[in-house]
Motif scaffolding. Sequence first.
Motif: not given
Length: 313
Positions: A159-170, A196-203
């Motif tokens: 629930q974050i604006d994707p413009r504020d998500v900085n992850i790249y696929i190479l 760590t701050q959102h333990p409801e999510f996992s790797q």
Amino acid sequence: MNKIIVIGNGDVGSSYSFALMAQGLGSDVGIIDLDSDKVAGDVQDLTHGLAYVGPKNIYSAEYSDCFQADLVVITAGAAQKENETRLDLVKRNARIIKSIVTSVMDNGFDGIFLIASNPVDVLTHYVKELTGFPSRKVIGSGTSLDSARLRSAVGEKFQIDPRDVNIYILGEHGDTQFPVWSHGNIGGLKITEWLTQHPEFSQEDLLTLSENVKNAAYEIINYKGSTHYGIAIALARITQAILQDENAVLPVSVHLEGQYENSDVCIGSNAVLNREGVREIIEIPLDEDEMTKMQHSIQTLKQMQQTVLEDDS
């Protein structure tokens, strides 16, 4: 004048032309396709919207119009079939690309090539070989769409604006692509810190997201036969970075010259784009697992490149 020639007016090409129109990119847009009637119809249809977006010259183009074009964007090629990988397309589309590039070069083109035809990394390398252009002037759409898909998926999950998500696929725009989680961040937090701050999510949630992104094209093709809106928007973003001299960082297919311990291969990597094309390639320090995946992707593409060159000889 920002003159763009779009070669290929299928689903991707026509969607890209519409994206250019809607975003006000390019003062002069010419469209080339074997289906001249469809081009004529699309030109008329697009022209009807000029009253709402401002002046622009949109027209049915010939290869002679490539002279003095700033950007030639190639979207033409055989469509990806159901259950067919992008690499399965290589020989069919290489023959189409060779014919197109020969016609473009015969008309004195000296601008920048932007390639979207699949498999995009292999065909970007092939265009560079055919033209002899410097590496900075031949760019593929690369993993720009894949990265956007991942950012959107992560944004939706958290629930974050994707413009504020900085992850790249190479890597390859295809089956050997991989996300660079080690350098991903959300609002300044590393992905590990976010978890760590959102333990409801996992790797495991992240792995599921990246697998879904990798297979997104197959799913969309099963639903409606082709993917085109997402790549059209990605191409428009790359176009904007080039024509507006932005020095923007985007994950595109570029020709490695020592980066990631390799050369003579085109692959998805972050790069700085401006009016000259690729200003520089940004080599991200990958962790051991990511570097292994990058090398696997590189070797996969080199094998396909060799197949194209052997078939061409």
